[in-house]
Design a protein around this motif. Structure first.
Motif, short mmCIF file in Angstrom:
data_model
loop_
_atom_site.label_atom_id
_atom_site.label_comp_id
_atom_site.label_asym_id
_atom_site.label_seq_id
_atom_site.Cartn_x
_atom_site.Cartn_y
_atom_site.Cartn_z
N VAL A 53 0.84 -1.20 0.00
CA VAL A 53 0.00 0.00 0.00
C VAL A 53 0.87 1.25 0.00
CG1 VAL A 53 -1.62 1.37 1.40
CG2 VAL A 53 -1.99 -1.09 1.08
N SER A 54 0.50 2.17 -0.87
CA SER A 54 1.12 3.49 -0.95
C SER A 54 0.12 4.50 -0.40
CB SER A 54 1.45 3.80 -2.41
OG SER A 54 1.72 5.17 -2.60
N ILE A 55 0.62 5.50 0.33
CA ILE A 55 -0.24 6.56 0.85
C ILE A 55 0.01 7.82 0.04
CG2 ILE A 55 1.46 7.05 2.69
CD1 ILE A 55 -2.37 7.70 2.83
N ASP A 56 -1.03 8.34 -0.57
CA ASP A 56 -0.96 9.52 -1.42
C ASP A 56 -1.24 10.75 -0.55
OD1 ASP A 56 -1.18 11.50 -3.31
OD2 ASP A 56 -2.73 10.51 -4.50
N THR A 57 -0.18 11.39 -0.07
CA THR A 57 -0.33 12.55 0.80
C THR A 57 0.92 13.41 0.72
OG1 THR A 57 -0.90 13.31 3.05
CG2 THR A 57 0.63 11.44 2.86
N TYR A 58 0.76 14.70 1.00
CA TYR A 58 1.94 15.57 1.11
C TYR A 58 2.13 16.04 2.55
CZ TYR A 58 -1.73 19.16 0.74
OH TYR A 58 -2.86 19.90 0.93
N LYS A 59 1.37 15.47 3.49
CA LYS A 59 1.44 15.86 4.89
C LYS A 59 2.24 14.82 5.69
CE LYS A 59 -3.10 18.17 4.89
NZ LYS A 59 -3.76 17.61 3.70
N ALA A 60 3.24 15.28 6.42
CA ALA A 60 4.13 14.38 7.15
C ALA A 60 3.39 13.55 8.19
CB ALA A 60 5.25 15.18 7.81
N GLU A 61 2.50 14.15 8.93
CA GLU A 61 1.81 13.42 10.00
C GLU A 61 0.92 12.31 9.43
OE1 GLU A 61 0.77 11.99 13.64
OE2 GLU A 61 2.42 13.34 13.08
N ILE A 62 0.28 12.58 8.30
CA ILE A 62 -0.53 11.54 7.64
C ILE A 62 0.38 10.41 7.18
CG2 ILE A 62 -2.03 11.02 5.69
CD1 ILE A 62 -3.41 12.69 7.84
N ALA A 63 1.52 10.76 6.63
CA ALA A 63 2.47 9.73 6.20
C ALA A 63 2.93 8.88 7.38
CB ALA A 63 3.68 10.38 5.52
N ARG A 64 3.23 9.52 8.50
CA ARG A 64 3.65 8.77 9.70
C ARG A 64 2.58 7.78 10.14
NH1 ARG A 64 5.64 13.96 11.52
NH2 ARG A 64 7.92 13.99 11.51
N ARG A 65 1.36 8.28 10.26
CA ARG A 65 0.27 7.41 10.71
C ARG A 65 0.01 6.28 9.72
NH1 ARG A 65 -4.32 11.85 12.69
NH2 ARG A 65 -2.94 13.13 14.00
N ALA A 66 0.05 6.60 8.44
CA ALA A 66 -0.23 5.58 7.44
C ALA A 66 0.84 4.50 7.43
CB ALA A 66 -0.35 6.22 6.06
N CYS A 67 2.10 4.90 7.55
CA CYS A 67 3.18 3.91 7.59
C CYS A 67 3.09 3.06 8.86
CB CYS A 67 4.53 4.59 7.47
SG CYS A 67 4.87 5.26 5.82
N ALA A 68 2.70 3.67 9.96
CA ALA A 68 2.50 2.91 11.20
C ALA A 68 1.39 1.89 11.03
CB ALA A 68 2.19 3.87 12.35
N ALA A 69 0.42 2.20 10.16
CA ALA A 69 -0.69 1.28 9.90
C ALA A 69 -0.35 0.25 8.83
CB ALA A 69 -1.93 2.07 9.49
N GLY A 70 0.83 0.38 8.21
CA GLY A 70 1.26 -0.64 7.26
C GLY A 70 1.56 -0.18 5.85
N ALA A 71 1.39 1.10 5.53
CA ALA A 71 1.77 1.58 4.20
C ALA A 71 3.28 1.47 4.04
CB ALA A 71 1.31 3.02 4.01
N VAL A 72 3.73 1.19 2.81
CA VAL A 72 5.16 0.98 2.58
C VAL A 72 5.75 2.00 1.61
CG1 VAL A 72 5.02 -1.48 3.09
CG2 VAL A 72 4.73 -0.70 0.73
#
Length: 272
Positions: A91-110
């Motif tokens: 899973v890729s997270i499409d975002t330009y916000k650092a906090e969203i990226a952090r949370r998404a990667c913690a949830a399993g985005a790679v």
């Protein structure tokens, strides 16, 4: 975070990244998958049709879109993200916000797919590095300038993005470049970039092409958004022939079929 750190982008064949928008206002499919059940069903369908990666986004980045507050973006993602990750496809997270990226990667985005190439949120590069994730650094511009040397601008933008990535500690092998079809470019500039896509290989990183259903296709075919499949395939197959490693698409099945045919044409076959 451990999952992100362990992921490796396959290099043996082109990858098809399926688009999963959990937004009410994306230019092509806004609202269709905003309900968690619909999003999960669409994710499963894309996997069944051959998606190698799922790119999930909760904020539209179409021209003239209204920015979404961080907590609203997360409120759209949270009900679906872990279930989509649980399907087993990267899973890729499409975002330009650092906090969203952090949370998404913690949830399993790679993968973090940043349409501003690490240059919008000063904390984004560190967030990606801390997660051990891959990053797609897309070229973007706040406005369109038809007189601009667009290839030179892309090169300069990429140099800045790669420097930010390197400074934060994002490994070189985890960096991906996207020329940003449809973002801050005229129609002619988009096609110039497509025709010269192979020149971007000089940066030594994998290239992602994402022109699915975009205006550059409608401008040539005179086709509405829902009738741009064949144009999308033509642009993306051209991009693959010019060296792209990933195509980002709404219509996963036809793209997966085209990738398979492209692979087949590169094989020597015994006529007997």
């Amino acid at each position: 975070m451990a999952k992100a750190a362990a992921y490796r982008l396959p290099t043996d064949r082109p990858q098809v990244m399926g688009i999963l928008n959990v937004t009410p206002d994306s230019f092509s499919d806004g609202g269709q998958h905003a309900v968690p059940g619909a999003a999960l069903a669409h994710a499963r369908a894309m996997i069944d049709k051959g998606a190698d990666i799922l790119d999930i986004g909760a904020e539209s980045t179409r021209p003239n879109s209204v920015p979404v507050a961080q907590e609203e973006e997360w409120a759209r993602l949270a009900p679906v993200l872990e279930d989509v990750v649980g399907l087993g496809t990267p899973v890729s997270i499409d975002t330009y916000k650092a906090e969203i990226a952090r949370r998404a990667c913690a949830a399993g985005a790679v993968i973090v797919n940043d349409v501003w190439g690490l240059q919008k949120d000063p904390a984004m590069a560190d967030a990606v590095a801390e997660a051990g994730a891959f990053v797609v650094m897309m070229h973007n511009r706040a406005g369109i300038d038809g007189d601009l040397d667009i290839l030179g601008d892309i090169d300069s933008f990429f140099e800045t993005s790669m420097e930010l990535a390197s400074r934060a500690g994002i490994a070189r092998e985890k960096q991906i470049l996207d020329p940003g079809f449809g973002f801050g470019k005229t129609i002619d500039q988009n096609f110039l970039v497509l025709n010269r896509l192979d020149t971007l290989k000089k940066h030594g990183l994998p290239l992602l092409a994402g022109a699915s259903r975009k205006r550059m296709i409608g401008a040539v075919l005179g086709a509405d958004i829902e009738d741009r499949l064949y144009g999308s395939l033509a642009v993306h197959m051209t991009a693959l022939l010019k060296g792209a490693a990933i195509v980002r698409a709404h219509d996963v099945g036809p793209h997966a079929d085209c990738v398979r045919m492209l692979e087949a044409t590169s094989l020597e076959r015994n006529p007997n």
